[in-house]
Design a protein around this motif. Structure first.
Motif, PDB file in Angstrom:
ATOM      1  N   ILE A   1       0.837  -1.200   0.000  1.00 18.00           N
ATOM      2  CA  ILE A   1       0.000   0.000   0.000  1.00 18.00           C
ATOM      3  C   ILE A   1       0.874   1.253   0.000  1.00 18.00           C
ATOM      4  CG2 ILE A   1      -1.693   1.325   1.324  1.00 18.00           C
ATOM      5  CD1 ILE A   1      -2.776  -1.332   2.379  1.00 18.00           C
ATOM      6  N   VAL A   2       1.896   1.261   0.835  1.00 17.50           N
ATOM      7  CA  VAL A   2       2.787   2.425   0.924  1.00 17.50           C
ATOM      8  C   VAL A   2       3.524   2.647  -0.391  1.00 17.50           C
ATOM      9  CG1 VAL A   2       4.843   3.318   2.088  1.00 17.50           C
ATOM     10  CG2 VAL A   2       3.034   2.230   3.412  1.00 17.50           C
ATOM     11  N   ALA A   3       3.846   1.560  -1.094  1.00 18.33           N
ATOM     12  CA  ALA A   3       4.551   1.686  -2.369  1.00 18.33           C
ATOM     13  C   ALA A   3       3.654   2.205  -3.480  1.00 18.33           C
ATOM     14  CB  ALA A   3       5.130   0.329  -2.782  1.00 18.33           C
ATOM     15  N   GLY A   4       2.355   2.297  -3.248  1.00 14.69           N
ATOM     16  CA  GLY A   4       1.441   2.837  -4.238  1.00 14.69           C
ATOM     17  C   GLY A   4       0.889   1.825  -5.212  1.00 14.69           C
ATOM     18  N   GLY A   5       1.095   0.556  -4.955  1.00  9.60           N
ATOM     19  CA  GLY A   5       0.636  -0.449  -5.914  1.00  9.60           C
ATOM     20  C   GLY A   5      -0.698  -1.069  -5.585  1.00  9.60           C
ATOM     21  N   VAL A   6      -1.285  -0.743  -4.416  1.00 17.34           N
ATOM     22  CA  VAL A   6      -2.533  -1.365  -3.991  1.00 17.34           C
ATOM     23  C   VAL A   6      -3.477  -0.273  -3.509  1.00 17.34           C
ATOM     24  CG1 VAL A   6      -3.615  -2.993  -2.391  1.00 17.34           C
ATOM     25  CG2 VAL A   6      -1.370  -3.508  -3.339  1.00 17.34           C
ATOM     26  N   GLY A   7      -4.695  -0.235  -4.053  1.00 19.87           N
ATOM     27  CA  GLY A   7      -5.708   0.697  -3.600  1.00 19.87           C
ATOM     28  C   GLY A   7      -6.469   0.161  -2.406  1.00 19.87           C
ATOM     29  N   ARG A   8      -7.421   0.975  -1.914  1.00 20.10           N
ATOM     30  CA  ARG A   8      -8.131   0.596  -0.702  1.00 20.10           C
ATOM     31  C   ARG A   8      -9.004  -0.629  -0.903  1.00 20.10           C
ATOM     32  NH1 ARG A   8     -11.550   5.138   0.813  1.00 20.10           N
ATOM     33  NH2 ARG A   8     -13.000   4.185  -0.667  1.00 20.10           N
ATOM     34  N   ASP A   9      -9.742  -0.714  -1.975  1.00 21.97           N
ATOM     35  CA  ASP A   9     -10.627  -1.850  -2.198  1.00 21.97           C
ATOM     36  C   ASP A   9      -9.834  -3.148  -2.322  1.00 21.97           C
ATOM     37  OD1 ASP A   9     -12.752  -0.103  -2.110  1.00 21.97           O
ATOM     38  OD2 ASP A   9     -12.871   0.119  -4.299  1.00 21.97           O
ATOM     39  N   GLU A  10      -8.747  -3.098  -3.087  1.00 26.29           N
ATOM     40  CA  GLU A  10      -7.896  -4.277  -3.233  1.00 26.29           C
ATOM     41  C   GLU A  10      -7.255  -4.649  -1.896  1.00 26.29           C
ATOM     42  OE1 GLU A  10      -5.685  -7.443  -4.888  1.00 26.29           O
ATOM     43  OE2 GLU A  10      -7.478  -6.361  -5.537  1.00 26.29           O
ATOM     44  N   ALA A  11      -6.837  -3.639  -1.132  1.00 20.43           N
ATOM     45  CA  ALA A  11      -6.229  -3.903   0.176  1.00 20.43           C
ATOM     46  C   ALA A  11      -7.231  -4.546   1.128  1.00 20.43           C
ATOM     47  CB  ALA A  11      -5.692  -2.604   0.768  1.00 20.43           C
ATOM     48  N   ALA A  12      -8.483  -4.061   1.108  1.00 19.75           N
ATOM     49  CA  ALA A  12      -9.516  -4.662   1.969  1.00 19.75           C
ATOM     50  C   ALA A  12      -9.764  -6.114   1.589  1.00 19.75           C
ATOM     51  CB  ALA A  12     -10.795  -3.844   1.875  1.00 19.75           C
ATOM     52  N   ARG A  13      -9.758  -6.405   0.298  1.00 24.17           N
ATOM     53  CA  ARG A  13      -9.957  -7.793  -0.137  1.00 24.17           C
ATOM     54  C   ARG A  13      -8.804  -8.674   0.325  1.00 24.17           C
ATOM     55  NH1 ARG A  13      -8.164 -11.114  -3.675  1.00 24.17           N
ATOM     56  NH2 ARG A  13      -6.713  -9.564  -4.533  1.00 24.17           N
ATOM     57  N   ARG A  14      -7.576  -8.186   0.190  1.00 28.17           N
ATOM     58  CA  ARG A  14      -6.416  -8.971   0.616  1.00 28.17           C
ATOM     59  C   ARG A  14      -6.407  -9.176   2.123  1.00 28.17           C
ATOM     60  NH1 ARG A  14      -0.958  -6.830  -2.168  1.00 28.17           N
ATOM     61  NH2 ARG A  14      -0.163  -8.119  -0.453  1.00 28.17           N
ATOM     62  N   LEU A  15      -6.828  -8.169   2.885  1.00 25.53           N
ATOM     63  CA  LEU A  15      -6.877  -8.333   4.338  1.00 25.53           C
ATOM     64  C   LEU A  15      -7.899  -9.391   4.730  1.00 25.53           C
ATOM     65  CD1 LEU A  15      -5.896  -7.415   7.099  1.00 25.53           C
ATOM     66  CD2 LEU A  15      -7.648  -5.630   7.067  1.00 25.53           C
ATOM     67  N   ASP A  16      -9.037  -9.421   4.051  1.00 25.06           N
ATOM     68  CA  ASP A  16     -10.033 -10.470   4.305  1.00 25.06           C
ATOM     69  C   ASP A  16      -9.451 -11.855   4.039  1.00 25.06           C
ATOM     70  OD1 ASP A  16     -12.007  -8.704   5.077  1.00 25.06           O
ATOM     71  OD2 ASP A  16     -12.846  -8.502   3.060  1.00 25.06           O
ATOM     72  N   GLU A  17      -8.678 -11.986   2.970  1.00 23.91           N
ATOM     73  CA  GLU A  17      -8.056 -13.269   2.663  1.00 23.91           C
ATOM     74  C   GLU A  17      -7.061 -13.673   3.742  1.00 23.91           C
ATOM     75  OE1 GLU A  17      -6.308 -12.923  -1.161  1.00 23.91           O
ATOM     76  OE2 GLU A  17      -8.216 -12.986  -2.253  1.00 23.91           O
ATOM     77  N   ILE A  18      -6.300 -12.701   4.251  1.00 25.23           N
ATOM     78  CA  ILE A  18      -5.319 -13.001   5.298  1.00 25.23           C
ATOM     79  C   ILE A  18      -6.010 -13.483   6.571  1.00 25.23           C
ATOM     80  CG2 ILE A  18      -3.579 -11.976   6.815  1.00 25.23           C
ATOM     81  CD1 ILE A  18      -2.856 -10.094   4.500  1.00 25.23           C
ATOM     82  N   VAL A  19      -7.080 -12.787   6.951  1.00 31.15           N
ATOM     83  CA  VAL A  19      -7.779 -13.126   8.197  1.00 31.15           C
ATOM     84  C   VAL A  19      -8.455 -14.494   8.087  1.00 31.15           C
ATOM     85  CG1 VAL A  19      -9.654 -12.430   9.729  1.00 31.15           C
ATOM     86  CG2 VAL A  19      -8.079 -10.696   8.828  1.00 31.15           C
ATOM     87  N   ARG A  20      -8.992 -14.810   6.917  1.00 27.50           N
ATOM     88  CA  ARG A  20      -9.742 -16.053   6.756  1.00 27.50           C
ATOM     89  C   ARG A  20      -8.878 -17.248   6.360  1.00 27.50           C
ATOM     90  NH1 ARG A  20     -14.644 -13.381   3.149  1.00 27.50           N
ATOM     91  NH2 ARG A  20     -15.516 -12.062   4.823  1.00 27.50           N
ATOM     92  N   SER A  21      -7.663 -16.997   5.912  1.00 31.60           N
ATOM     93  CA  SER A  21      -6.817 -18.095   5.453  1.00 31.60           C
ATOM     94  C   SER A  21      -6.388 -18.958   6.629  1.00 31.60           C
ATOM     95  CB  SER A  21      -5.583 -17.551   4.730  1.00 31.60           C
ATOM     96  OG  SER A  21      -4.816 -16.744   5.603  1.00 31.60           O
ATOM     97  N   PRO A  22      -6.272 -20.264   6.433  1.00 30.25           N
ATOM     98  CA  PRO A  22      -5.850 -21.147   7.526  1.00 30.25           C
ATOM     99  C   PRO A  22      -4.383 -20.932   7.876  1.00 30.25           C
ATOM    100  CG  PRO A  22      -5.997 -22.361   5.461  1.00 30.25           C
ATOM    101  CD  PRO A  22      -6.539 -20.991   5.180  1.00 30.25           C
ATOM    102  N   LYS A  23      -4.038 -21.355   9.071  1.00 32.62           N
ATOM    103  CA  LYS A  23      -2.644 -21.244   9.516  1.00 32.62           C
ATOM    104  C   LYS A  23      -1.771 -22.233   8.735  1.00 32.62           C
ATOM    105  CE  LYS A  23      -3.903 -19.719  14.150  1.00 32.62           C
ATOM    106  NZ  LYS A  23      -3.830 -19.985  15.605  1.00 32.62           N
ATOM    107  N   PRO A  24      -0.469 -21.952   8.647  1.00 32.65           N
ATOM    108  CA  PRO A  24       0.396 -22.792   7.793  1.00 32.65           C
ATOM    109  C   PRO A  24       0.484 -24.247   8.238  1.00 32.65           C
ATOM    110  CG  PRO A  24       1.524 -20.777   8.469  1.00 32.65           C
ATOM    111  CD  PRO A  24       0.262 -20.828   9.217  1.00 32.65           C
ATOM    112  N   PHE A  25       0.410 -24.505   9.551  1.00 38.25           N
ATOM    113  CA  PHE A  25       0.652 -25.858  10.044  1.00 38.25           C
ATOM    114  C   PHE A  25      -0.578 -26.367  10.795  1.00 38.25           C
ATOM    115  CE2 PHE A  25       4.698 -23.533  10.061  1.00 38.25           C
ATOM    116  CZ  PHE A  25       5.390 -24.279   9.129  1.00 38.25           C
TER     117      PHE A  25
END
Length: 498
Positions: free
Chosen positions: A163-187
């Motif tokens: 986001i700081v680098a300017g490559g991700v807008g707010r809507d895309e960032a919100a979608r990615r954050l949802d994926e992070i929160v809902r994604s299962p743990k690695p192990f």
């Protein structure tokens, strides 16, 4: 008196010495001297002028964010909601207050809100946005749960970088954050349970235990992992879960000492207990609390310090109750001054330290790509600890010195891998904690009442080592900042290319 032709008119002398006009070089020197004097006696800003909130990003990986929205964002509420969800996720995954604050400031500045105020107090995050001639907005979010998920924390760190680098807008960032929160743990959970026991077995071997002691530590830690999971399902407070686990691992060691072990070799209880309680210590929370205190978040640091002390007290209570029970069943006195010579050569200890650090990373749900680099940092820290002890630097200063090296290398490795420093530093620094000192001090305090001052001194010494390790990790992180500015900028350049 008449003036002769061609003679210049002389000024009437007043008795004062005549002054020569200043040259251009002398004028420049005087101006430079005045400017230097002005800098010495006058601040750059008026004393009452507020500092820009974006100045808080200096020294962080998010300095000089690229502003994506010109002027004031008309949908400021959506940006603030996203920033609060981001902060809540970081807190839940174990980030420190400074990292959460800089992430909020960087994200909101990049998305067009440059004049916000952020207030972080222990479990709550408050964001206030009051643009001129507009209705102010103030939002509050309280974090009520925590979980081991360093992989999620690293993903959030990478999202903020993008986001700081300017490559991700707010809507895309919100979608990615949802994926992070809902994604299962690695192990999976079973692998975490086994890793917990593997760490105990490896660490017991490092501090001088043989194969029998490692086997007992492995079995007892499998048992307390299952116990902690069962008590967690019953919504038991963490204090009693930790106390129950420390009691079980201590009573198992004492029973084996009293009645003999299945392997036919008498195993010192201290060795088994140390391997069991070390992962119960709130190392990540302690490092975060020390970091918050140093970085100017006293309320947040006080809350985390209290939580840390309660967990430490639960460990001590469980060990003490086990000692009382052991004394009632006729346990033989333990020689707490006993030392344990190395059971394996140095190369074998290095391998066991690496395996132990990898096991800690699995229990903390670290991204699998970070496991080997974290193990490398832990091995280097262990070698520094051995070298410092060989030079007779001291039992308190040696772990702190190794922690400084771990903290410095952890920041470099973590930023290079796109993660915050805490993700690498905590697993690598856990091997420095004084489990043997805690066990010996608690035995003296509980059983040998005549030596209560010796036990209290031992507990103070253990506390000094624990806080020295935490402070050393934070100091190493601070010392590494001048060397990691390039790594942060490289990370942002890679994000722009994506």
């Amino acid at each position: 008196m008449e003036k002769k032709p061609g003679e210049a008119e002389r000024p009437i002398s007043d008795g004062l010495p005549k002054t020569q006009p200043l040259t251009a070089s002398q004028l420049r020197q005087n101006a430079a001297a005045k400017r230097m004097l002005r800098r010495l006696v006058q601040a750059d800003n008026p004393p009452t002028a507020p500092l820009s909130i974006v100045d808080r990003l200096t020294g962080s990986p998010y300095a000089n964010p690229m502003i994506q929205v010109p002027g004031v964002d008309t949908s400021a509420r959506k940006t603030m909601d996203f920033a609060l969800r981001l902060a809540e996720s970081m807190f839940r995954y174990g980030a420190g207050a400074l990292e959460v604050e800089t992430s909020i400031i960087a994200v909101t500045a990049a998305l067009g809100l440059s004049n916000i105020e952020v207030d972080i107090t222990n479990q709550s995050v408050n964001i206030n946005y009051a643009p001129q001639d507009q209705t102010p907005i103030s939002l509050l979010r309280v974090v009520r749960s925590w979980t081991n998920n360093y992989a999620g924390l690293a993903k959030v760190h990478q999202l903020v970088t993008d986001i700081v680098a300017g490559g991700v807008g707010r809507d895309e960032a919100a979608r990615r954050l949802d994926e992070i929160v809902r994604s299962p743990k690695p192990f999976p959970r079973w692998m975490v349970t086994v890793a917990f026991a593997v760490f105990s077995a490896m660490f017991v071997g490092v501090i001088g235990g043989g194969l029998g002691a490692s086997a007992v530590a492995f079995a007892s830690n499998l048992l307390i992992s299952l116990l902690a999971r069962k008590l967690g399902r019953w919504r038991t407070p963490d204090f009693f879960i930790t106390a129950a686990c420390s009691f079980v691992v201590t009573i198992i060691a004492l029973l084996l000492w009293r009645f003999g072990s299945p392997v036919g070799v008498q195993i010192a209880p201290a060795i088994v207990v140390v391997g069991g309680i070390l992962l119960l210590l709130p190392t990540g929370r302690l490092v975060s609390s020390v970091q918050d205190a140093i970085n100017g978040f006293p309320v947040t640091a006080a809350g985390r310090f209290l939580s840390t002390l309660l967990t430490f007290g639960a460990l001590v209570a469980g060990i003490a109750v086990a000692f009382v029970v052991g004394d009632r069943i006729g346990m033989e006195p333990i020689d707490v001054t006993e030392t344990f010579p190395p059971a394996y050569p140095l190369w074998a200890q290095v391998i066991m330290v690496a395996i132990a650090v990898v096991a800690i990373g699995v229990t903390e749900q670290t991204n699998w790509k970070l496991l080997l680099p974290t193990a490398g940092v832990g091995v280097i820290g262990h070698l520094v600890l051995i070298s410092a002890e060989a030079l007779d630097i001291g039992t308190r200063f040696s772990p702190a010195l190794a922690a400084i090296v771990i903290g410095l290398l952890a920041r470099i490795v973590a930023l290079k891998m796109g993660a915050p420093q805490l993700v690498v530093a905590v697993p690598a620094g856990l091997i420095l904690l004084p489990g043997l000192t805690i066990f010996r001090s608690m035995y003296v305090l509980t059983i040998e009442e005549s030596e209560i001052l010796l036990g209290a001194g031992g507990m103070l010494s253990a506390g000094a080592i624990v806080f020295g390790v935490a402070g050393g990790i934070v100091l190493g992180d601070t010392l590494a900042r001048p060397f990691t500015k390039g790594l942060a900028s490289n990370e942002r350049r890679r994000a722009r290319r994506r």
